[in-house]
Design a protein around this motif. Sequence first.
Motif, PDB file in Angstrom:
ATOM      1  N   GLU A  10       0.470   7.261  -5.385  1.00  0.00           N
ATOM      2  CA  GLU A  10       0.277   5.825  -5.223  1.00  0.00           C
ATOM      3  C   GLU A  10       0.020   5.506  -3.762  1.00  0.00           C
ATOM      4  OE1 GLU A  10       3.358   3.383  -6.763  1.00  0.00           O
ATOM      5  OE2 GLU A  10       3.032   3.984  -8.854  1.00  0.00           O
ATOM      6  N   ILE A  11      -0.883   4.588  -3.518  1.00  0.00           N
ATOM      7  CA  ILE A  11      -1.147   4.077  -2.181  1.00  0.00           C
ATOM      8  C   ILE A  11      -0.843   2.584  -2.190  1.00  0.00           C
ATOM      9  CG2 ILE A  11      -2.863   3.714  -0.366  1.00  0.00           C
ATOM     10  CD1 ILE A  11      -4.332   6.162  -1.393  1.00  0.00           C
ATOM     11  N   ASP A  12       0.221   2.187  -1.501  1.00  0.00           N
ATOM     12  CA  ASP A  12       0.654   0.789  -1.495  1.00  0.00           C
ATOM     13  C   ASP A  12       0.772   0.239  -2.910  1.00  0.00           C
ATOM     14  OD1 ASP A  12       0.749   0.815   1.237  1.00  0.00           O
ATOM     15  OD2 ASP A  12      -1.158  -0.200   1.544  1.00  0.00           O
ATOM     16  N   LYS A  70      -1.007   0.178   9.431  1.00  0.00           N
ATOM     17  CA  LYS A  70      -0.599   1.103   8.389  1.00  0.00           C
ATOM     18  C   LYS A  70       0.006   2.367   8.986  1.00  0.00           C
ATOM     19  CE  LYS A  70      -2.198  -1.398   4.963  1.00  0.00           C
ATOM     20  NZ  LYS A  70      -1.304  -1.958   3.914  1.00  0.00           N
TER      21      LYS A  70
END
Length: 224
Positions: free
Chosen positions: A86-88, A10
């Motif tokens: 937003e996360i992913d 990541k």
Amino acid sequence: MAGWVKSWGKNLSTIYITHGHGDHFFGAGPSLDAFPQAQLVTLPEVVDDAREQQSPEALATWNSWFKGQFDEKSATPTALISDEPEIDGHVVRFIGLGGSDGVDNTVVRVPELSTVVSGDVVYNNLHMWLWNSTPESRAEWLATLDALAALRPEKIITGRRDPDAPNDDAQRVLAQSRRYIEDFDTAVTRSGSVVQLVDATTQRYSAYGNPYGLLAAAATRFES
């Protein structure tokens, strides 16, 4: 932490600070060095508390506990523009709840998982940080717990957790945190010394970790 992020392949873009106590952001340097594009952020109401942690007075206090063990010139979190990033592709929410352990605290809610990351609002099988607390600040912390409960999480990932705690069940950790504050408040009114306050709290919470938190809280109630 930087190594852990990299192990998942990541790219770290954001480090979110739940509240303005130095032990929550003084150590961000290595991760920021590993991911230069990452931002250290928090909600706007936390920024001033974080800046205050780098005042000479605050640094003197931190040095009395951890001299030579933290970065005195650490980055300071800046105000977050959006409280629903937003996360992913998954929306999370950053929510300000109110006071708890001395400053305004916020939490991270992950709606899809019915989970809240609570910072220091909730504890899990540890003595709570009631250093310099007052009846008013303890009442405020109880109100903050009520505000968190109103979010109806199923799981709470606490910032203070005994590694041997049985689970992260929201109802359990909320109930125990509320009960601890109430019991400490009662013990303060019935105790005439540090020893009496520590003994009264320890008898009820003998299995809890980090007794230093209790000793520090008791000492500030009966300063000579």
